[in-house]
Design an enzyme around this catalytic site. Structure first.
Site: not given
Ligand code: FPP
Length: 241
Positions: A19, A67
């Site tokens: 991330d 996502n």
């Protein structure tokens, strides 16, 4: 595959939530995709470091089932990056004896990408070094739902007795059926969330949430986290004798 309690003090299987690519790019006033490209370069460095730190299995979260909610530009850019990355890296992985696998639901991915994923898995199938698993269109809940559907189909077809369903049965239907459970899960970028990653498999994993943004994550930091794992006392719910 069930959890394996090995003699080695370090983690045999490390899973990473990569991330912070977007923030890394933003800090440089560049588009988010610039951060993802830098993140992709880090993958190679960490894969190459695995044998040095005794890590046999590395699983990385590249794209989640959530996502797709990102902008069309970012999703298309990521898909294009995955295609280029797999095309470019698969021979190098083979040369480095890295066995590549993908987990996640492939149905929603485009045909070209799926073909490249199949090809990378095929040409590295005999590799005996690091096991690299790339989670692509992966979600832990989605995986459990898909596994349960297949299990139910086996029950309906008479191949499985409901009385035989236990903790050992369901993992055989998961995408990760040939992998041991992760020992250590690392998440970069300062967020202390699991984000639907390997939910079933990480029941007993140790977690490391670190502030480093993924494109800045180095083999040195990886080595430090792997080393500190060796000092932890994992009891799997038992009391130490
Ligand atoms: C999360 O950062 C990262 C992703 C959704 C993509 C992960 C992809 C890569 C590391 C690059 C490619 C990987 C491979 C295997 C080729 P974010 O965008 O959520 O960052 P932010 O939280 O700072 O916005």
């Amino acid at each position: 595959m069930a959890r394996e309690d090995s003699d080695q003090s370090g983690p045999r299987h490390v899973a990473i939530i990569m991330d912070g690519n977007g923030r890394w790019a933003q800090m440089r006033r560049r588009p988010r995709l610039f951060g993802h490209q830098a993140g992709a370069r880090r993958v190679r460095e960490i894969v190459e470091a695995c044998p040095d730190f005794g890590v046999k299995y590395l699983t990385i979260f590249a794209f989640s089932t959530e996502n797709w909610k990102r902008t069309q530009t970012e999703v298309a850019g990521l898909m294009s990056l995955f295609r280029r990355y797999i095309h470019k890296e698969m021979q190098a992985f083979k040369a480095e004896n890295v066995q590549v696998r993908f987990i996640g639901d492939r149905v929603r991915l485009d045909a070209k990408l799926r073909a490249l994923m199949d090809e990378a898995e095929e040409i590295t199938a005999d590799c005996t070094g690091t096991n690299l698993t790339i989670a692509l269109n992966y979600g832990g809940r989605d995986e459990v739902a898909r596994a349960t559907k297949r299990l139910a189909q086996d029950v309906k077809a008479g191949r499985l007795d409901p009385e035989d369903v236990d903790e050992e049965t369901l993992p055989k239907y998961l995408d990760t059926c040939v992998l041991p459970d992760p020992d250590l899960v690392i998440r970069t970028s300062g967020e202390a969330r699991v984000s639907n990653f390997l939910l079933w498999q990480s029941a007993y994993a140790e977690y490391e949430f670190i502030d480093t943004l993924w494109p800045d994550f180095t083999r040195e930091e990886f080595g430090r986290l792997v080393g500190s794992y060796g000092k932890r006392d994992r009891r799997f719910g038992a009391v130490k004798a």
